[in-house]
Design a protein around this motif. Sequence first.
Motif, mmCIF file in Angstrom:
data_model
loop_
_atom_site.group_PDB
_atom_site.id
_atom_site.type_symbol
_atom_site.label_atom_id
_atom_site.label_comp_id
_atom_site.label_asym_id
_atom_site.label_seq_id
_atom_site.Cartn_x
_atom_site.Cartn_y
_atom_site.Cartn_z
ATOM 1 N N LYS A 229 -13.452 -6.366 0.390
ATOM 2 C CA LYS A 229 -12.275 -6.553 -0.468
ATOM 3 C C LYS A 229 -11.566 -7.859 -0.122
ATOM 4 O O LYS A 229 -11.109 -8.599 -0.996
ATOM 5 C CB LYS A 229 -11.325 -5.371 -0.282
ATOM 6 C CG LYS A 229 -10.041 -5.465 -1.077
ATOM 7 C CD LYS A 229 -9.163 -4.250 -0.819
ATOM 8 C CE LYS A 229 -7.862 -4.340 -1.584
ATOM 9 N NZ LYS A 229 -6.991 -3.162 -1.326
ATOM 10 N N ALA B 285 -5.460 2.204 3.240
ATOM 11 C CA ALA B 285 -6.566 1.326 2.862
ATOM 12 C C ALA B 285 -7.428 1.043 4.098
ATOM 13 O O ALA B 285 -6.922 0.914 5.214
ATOM 14 C CB ALA B 285 -6.026 0.024 2.283
ATOM 15 N N THR B 286 -8.722 0.920 3.894
ATOM 16 C CA THR B 286 -9.645 0.803 5.018
ATOM 17 C C THR B 286 -9.742 -0.619 5.550
ATOM 18 O O THR B 286 -9.897 -1.578 4.793
ATOM 19 C CB THR B 286 -11.051 1.278 4.608
ATOM 20 O OG1 THR B 286 -10.971 2.633 4.178
ATOM 21 C CG2 THR B 286 -12.012 1.178 5.778
ATOM 22 N N TYR C 65 -2.452 -7.620 -0.413
ATOM 23 C CA TYR C 65 -2.808 -6.213 -0.642
ATOM 24 C C TYR C 65 -3.298 -5.978 -2.065
ATOM 25 O O TYR C 65 -2.711 -6.483 -3.005
ATOM 26 C CB TYR C 65 -1.596 -5.330 -0.367
ATOM 27 C CG TYR C 65 -1.892 -3.854 -0.548
ATOM 28 C CD1 TYR C 65 -1.441 -3.177 -1.678
ATOM 29 C CD2 TYR C 65 -2.641 -3.167 0.398
ATOM 30 C CE1 TYR C 65 -1.725 -1.845 -1.849
ATOM 31 C CE2 TYR C 65 -2.921 -1.825 0.220
ATOM 32 C CZ TYR C 65 -2.463 -1.158 -0.907
ATOM 33 O OH TYR C 65 -2.747 0.166 -1.090
ATOM 34 N N TYR D 165 -3.042 1.951 7.540
ATOM 35 C CA TYR D 165 -4.449 1.630 7.325
ATOM 36 C C TYR D 165 -5.390 2.643 7.989
ATOM 37 O O TYR D 165 -5.102 3.162 9.067
ATOM 38 C CB TYR D 165 -4.759 0.228 7.864
ATOM 39 C CG TYR D 165 -3.921 -0.842 7.213
ATOM 40 C CD1 TYR D 165 -4.198 -1.279 5.919
ATOM 41 C CD2 TYR D 165 -2.830 -1.401 7.874
ATOM 42 C CE1 TYR D 165 -3.406 -2.243 5.302
ATOM 43 C CE2 TYR D 165 -2.040 -2.369 7.276
ATOM 44 C CZ TYR D 165 -2.335 -2.783 5.985
ATOM 45 O OH TYR D 165 -1.544 -3.731 5.376
#
Length: 245
Positions: A101, A11-12, A245, A37
């Motif tokens: 996010k 995930a970024t 998350y 990540y």
Amino acid sequence: MLHYYRKGNGATIVFIHGFLSTNRVFDKILPNLLNKYDCILLDLPGHGQSPYEGEKTMYDYTEKVIQVLAYLNINDATWIGHSMGGYITMAAVEKYPQYVKRAAFVYSSPTADSTKEKEQRNQHVETIKTEGLEAFIKQRIPAYFAFNGNEQDIVEAYNHAKQTTIEGAIAATYAMKGRPDQVTMINKATIPLLFIEGTKDLLEKPFHTSSPQVIKYTTETSHMGLLDDPVQFLEKLQMWLGKTY
């Protein structure tokens, strides 16, 4: 476009450094994140290897970060901003939520500058203009470490700061002075938010929140906790990353 480098898989996370710094300020914590990540680390305008291009407000800086994310086809990143990088991240949460996010504000407060603090910003600009950027850096960096930093960490911070241009330093100072109060916006946000506060931080002001979206953690550090005690800092950050998350 802003200079950046990219490492890791997953995930970024986009990392945004603070005033008088560079993207290498995160070097001590980065190796522990790369296996989970996709990390993007930016140099802000007039800092590190990014040129200053007329940015005047926190929103201008935010748009430069989004330009990089759009170029990389990323629209749901976790943003982690240190100090001024936190102010930029707050502007993103406010104006460009589709790109955020979740967000972490590291030694960074949503409260606007007081009248006294705005006067101090003006004095900082005057020092840069009359005494030079290097003189200002020598005055400013020790306060980041609560005047009690490890010599090696202070040297590292100086080396980051020396990569700032005069125009970049002045513009960033005025942008911080003019930033809006973001406490109400933070309390109304609908995404997970983290604030890491240092017990020895002389620069950022604490604030009250009752939002269920906001988590606060404290480190026994100065404003530069990611250099002071990267192990403690990383523990707090990873705890939040795992929870949200």
